[in-house]
Design a protein around this motif. Structure first.
Motif, PDB file in Angstrom:
ATOM      1  N   GLN A   1       0.784  -1.082   0.019  1.00 30.74           N
ATOM      2  CA  GLN A   1       0.151   0.143   0.148  1.00 30.74           C
ATOM      3  C   GLN A   1       0.849   1.184  -0.043  1.00 30.74           C
ATOM      4  N   CYS A   2       1.894   1.250  -0.560  1.00 31.60           N
ATOM      5  CA  CYS A   2       2.869   2.313  -0.852  1.00 31.60           C
ATOM      6  C   CYS A   2       3.568   2.125  -2.088  1.00 31.60           C
ATOM      7  N   THR A   3       4.190   3.450  -2.850  1.00 27.85           N
ATOM      8  CA  THR A   3       4.645   3.313  -4.056  1.00 27.85           C
ATOM      9  C   THR A   3       6.044   3.242  -3.922  1.00 27.85           C
ATOM     10  N   ASP A   4       6.507   2.368  -5.008  1.00 31.78           N
ATOM     11  CA  ASP A   4       7.821   2.079  -5.026  1.00 31.78           C
ATOM     12  C   ASP A   4       8.725   3.241  -5.100  1.00 31.78           C
ATOM     13  N   LYS A   5       8.260   4.159  -5.522  1.00 39.60           N
ATOM     14  CA  LYS A   5       9.315   5.564  -5.451  1.00 39.60           C
ATOM     15  C   LYS A   5       9.356   5.890  -4.101  1.00 39.60           C
ATOM     16  N   ARG A   6       8.215   5.963  -3.170  1.00 34.14           N
ATOM     17  CA  ARG A   6       8.601   6.298  -1.870  1.00 34.14           C
ATOM     18  C   ARG A   6       9.429   5.333  -1.146  1.00 34.14           C
ATOM     19  N   ILE A   7       9.394   4.078  -1.396  1.00 38.42           N
ATOM     20  CA  ILE A   7      10.342   3.174  -0.748  1.00 38.42           C
ATOM     21  C   ILE A   7      11.738   3.275  -1.262  1.00 38.42           C
ATOM     22  N   ASN A   8      11.943   3.451  -2.274  1.00 34.10           N
ATOM     23  CA  ASN A   8      13.446   3.748  -2.985  1.00 34.10           C
ATOM     24  C   ASN A   8      13.922   4.896  -2.204  1.00 34.10           C
ATOM     25  N   MET A   9      13.076   6.075  -1.695  1.00 37.57           N
ATOM     26  CA  MET A   9      13.635   7.236  -1.393  1.00 37.57           C
ATOM     27  C   MET A   9      14.253   6.909   0.312  1.00 37.57           C
ATOM     28  N   ILE A  10      13.439   5.825   0.792  1.00 44.24           N
ATOM     29  CA  ILE A  10      14.006   5.444   2.453  1.00 44.24           C
ATOM     30  C   ILE A  10      14.754   4.410   2.683  1.00 44.24           C
ATOM     31  N   THR A  11      14.828   3.656   1.470  1.00 45.55           N
ATOM     32  CA  THR A  11      15.599   2.323   2.013  1.00 45.55           C
ATOM     33  C   THR A  11      17.237   2.564   1.824  1.00 45.55           C
ATOM     34  N   PRO A  12      17.777   3.541   1.233  1.00 42.83           N
ATOM     35  CA  PRO A  12      19.100   3.564   1.230  1.00 42.83           C
ATOM     36  C   PRO A  12      19.917   3.824   2.772  1.00 42.83           C
ATOM     37  N   ALA A  13      19.002   4.741   3.476  1.00 40.94           N
ATOM     38  CA  ALA A  13      19.525   4.858   4.895  1.00 40.94           C
ATOM     39  C   ALA A  13      19.255   3.709   5.655  1.00 40.94           C
ATOM     40  N   LEU A  14      18.199   3.166   5.376  1.00 42.72           N
ATOM     41  CA  LEU A  14      17.804   1.799   6.304  1.00 42.72           C
ATOM     42  C   LEU A  14      18.488   0.608   5.994  1.00 42.72           C
ATOM     43  N   PHE A  15      19.102   0.431   4.770  1.00 37.40           N
ATOM     44  CA  PHE A  15      19.961  -0.597   4.276  1.00 37.40           C
ATOM     45  C   PHE A  15      21.193  -0.289   4.716  1.00 37.40           C
ATOM     46  N   GLN A  16      21.617   1.010   5.176  1.00 32.23           N
ATOM     47  CA  GLN A  16      23.132   1.305   5.342  1.00 32.23           C
ATOM     48  C   GLN A  16      23.060   0.998   7.057  1.00 32.23           C
ATOM     49  N   ARG A  17      21.932   1.334   7.719  1.00 41.33           N
ATOM     50  CA  ARG A  17      21.993   1.148   9.188  1.00 41.33           C
ATOM     51  C   ARG A  17      21.644  -0.241   9.393  1.00 41.33           C
ATOM     52  N   PHE A  18      20.881  -0.842   8.799  1.00 44.46           N
ATOM     53  CA  PHE A  18      20.805  -2.565   9.166  1.00 44.46           C
ATOM     54  C   PHE A  18      21.213  -3.268   7.749  1.00 44.46           C
ATOM     55  N   PRO A  19      22.332  -3.592   7.724  1.00 48.58           N
ATOM     56  CA  PRO A  19      22.970  -4.223   6.573  1.00 48.58           C
ATOM     57  C   PRO A  19      22.663  -5.853   6.594  1.00 48.58           C
ATOM     58  N   THR A  20      22.338  -6.589   7.743  1.00 50.81           N
ATOM     59  CA  THR A  20      22.216  -7.685   8.119  1.00 50.81           C
ATOM     60  C   THR A  20      20.815  -8.053   8.998  1.00 50.81           C
ATOM     61  N   PRO A  21      20.410  -9.068   8.862  1.00 53.46           N
ATOM     62  CA  PRO A  21      19.352  -9.617   9.821  1.00 53.46           C
ATOM     63  C   PRO A  21      19.681  -9.360  11.269  1.00 53.46           C
ATOM     64  N   ALA A  22      21.031  -9.602  11.522  1.00 56.00           N
ATOM     65  CA  ALA A  22      21.473  -9.687  12.876  1.00 56.00           C
ATOM     66  C   ALA A  22      21.556  -7.958  13.308  1.00 56.00           C
ATOM     67  N   SER A  23      21.661  -7.110  12.578  1.00 51.26           N
ATOM     68  CA  SER A  23      21.902  -5.882  12.899  1.00 51.26           C
ATOM     69  C   SER A  23      20.366  -5.234  13.177  1.00 51.26           C
ATOM     70  N   LEU A  24      19.436  -5.804  12.354  1.00 47.45           N
ATOM     71  CA  LEU A  24      18.235  -5.339  12.361  1.00 47.45           C
ATOM     72  C   LEU A  24      17.208  -6.009  13.696  1.00 47.45           C
ATOM     73  N   ALA A  25      17.831  -7.233  13.886  1.00 48.38           N
ATOM     74  CA  ALA A  25      17.216  -7.863  15.021  1.00 48.38           C
ATOM     75  C   ALA A  25      17.334  -7.584  16.301  1.00 48.38           C
ATOM     76  N   GLU A  26      18.570  -6.803  16.457  1.00 38.43           N
ATOM     77  CA  GLU A  26      19.045  -6.405  17.712  1.00 38.43           C
ATOM     78  C   GLU A  26      18.369  -5.056  18.298  1.00 38.43           C
ATOM     79  N   VAL A  27      17.628  -4.324  17.469  1.00 38.58           N
ATOM     80  CA  VAL A  27      16.923  -3.033  17.609  1.00 38.58           C
ATOM     81  C   VAL A  27      15.724  -3.212  18.037  1.00 38.58           C
ATOM     82  N   THR A  28      14.855  -2.154  18.613  1.00 38.11           N
ATOM     83  CA  THR A  28      13.585  -2.075  18.819  1.00 38.11           C
ATOM     84  C   THR A  28      12.724  -1.452  17.538  1.00 38.11           C
ATOM     85  N   PRO A  29      11.482  -1.760  17.290  1.00 39.50           N
ATOM     86  CA  PRO A  29      10.730  -1.252  16.523  1.00 39.50           C
ATOM     87  C   PRO A  29      10.722   0.440  16.404  1.00 39.50           C
TER      88      PRO A  29
END
Length: 228
Positions: A42-70
């Motif tokens: 329920q969101c556009t690919d354009k919007r997702i592509n705008m926010i994922t670079p920073a997200l991917f940089q901060r959480f490059p692996t499942p382990a890095s994402l699993a250790e933080v809070t929502p």
């Protein structure tokens, strides 16, 4: 035109015009694609592509994402639809990948659907895009275009999925998903389909049963008024 002929012409057209059609989501590995697809609901690919670079940089692996809070993830995705739920899904998904799948994105559709935030559509996207599996993800574009063209009469996403998988050559199913999405996104749009620029009106049930007759009636009325 028979259903078989319509499918054959559909495949022939897009095989020639868009043989390498692919997702418009930006990613570099299966984990990143999984994140992007979960966020894209329920969101556009354009919007997702705008926010994922920073997200991917901060959480490059499942382990890095699993250790933080929502709550921390929320800060990166606050501009997407339903950010609270999606933040929880992403952290839950990362934990399950880490604990149950050795940090690897599974290829099996049933296994994928065990992950938080992953329904059948998302699972089919991952299976087809990452693993070239003959899986058909049915979103609103696929559902609309497949029905308009006459490739299916399915009333539910699952019915459309089954019809497309049954009738398309297995080797093109993974790319046909993108043909239908892109055609729906840029040509066969929801409210006012751009039939004037569409190159497959000759096989389109919607065009030949609704658009063309209406156009002929309109032209006939105009000619009659000119004569008067």
């Amino acid at each position: 035109m028979t259903k078989k002929e319509r499918y054959q012409l559909f495949v022939a057209h897009f095989s020639a015009k868009q043989p390498d059609a692919e997702t418009e989501l930006h990613y570099h590995n299966p984990f990143q694609l999984l994140i992007a697809v979960i966020l894209s609901a329920q969101c556009t690919d354009k919007r997702i592509n705008m926010i994922t670079p920073a997200l991917f940089q901060r959480f490059p692996t499942p382990a890095s994402l699993a250790e933080v809070t929502p709550d921390l993830v929320f800060d990166y995705i606050r501009s997407v639809s339903y950010p609270n739920n999606k933040a929880k899904h992403l952290v839950g998904m990362a934990n399950m990948l880490l604990n149950d799948f050795n940090s690897e994105v599974p290829s099996d559709i049933d296994e994928l659907q065990k992950l938080p935030g992953v329904g059948r559509k998302t699972a089919n996207v991952i299976a087809s895009v990452v693993y070239n599996a003959p899986a058909m993800a049915v979103d609103t574009h696929v559902f609309r275009v497949a029905n308009r063209l006459g490739l299916t009469n399915g009333k539910t996403p699952l019915a459309v999925e089954k019809d497309l998988v049954k009738n398309l050559p297995q080797e093109v199913i993974h790319v046909a998903h993108h043909w239908l999405i892109l055609h729906g996104r840029y040509v066969c749009v929801a409210r006012s389909p751009k039939c004037n620029i569409c190159e497959i009106t000759h096989i389109c049930r919607y065009f030949n049963k609704i658009v063309l007759p209406a156009k002929l009636i309109s032209e006939s009325k105009n000619q009659h008024m000119i004569k008067l």
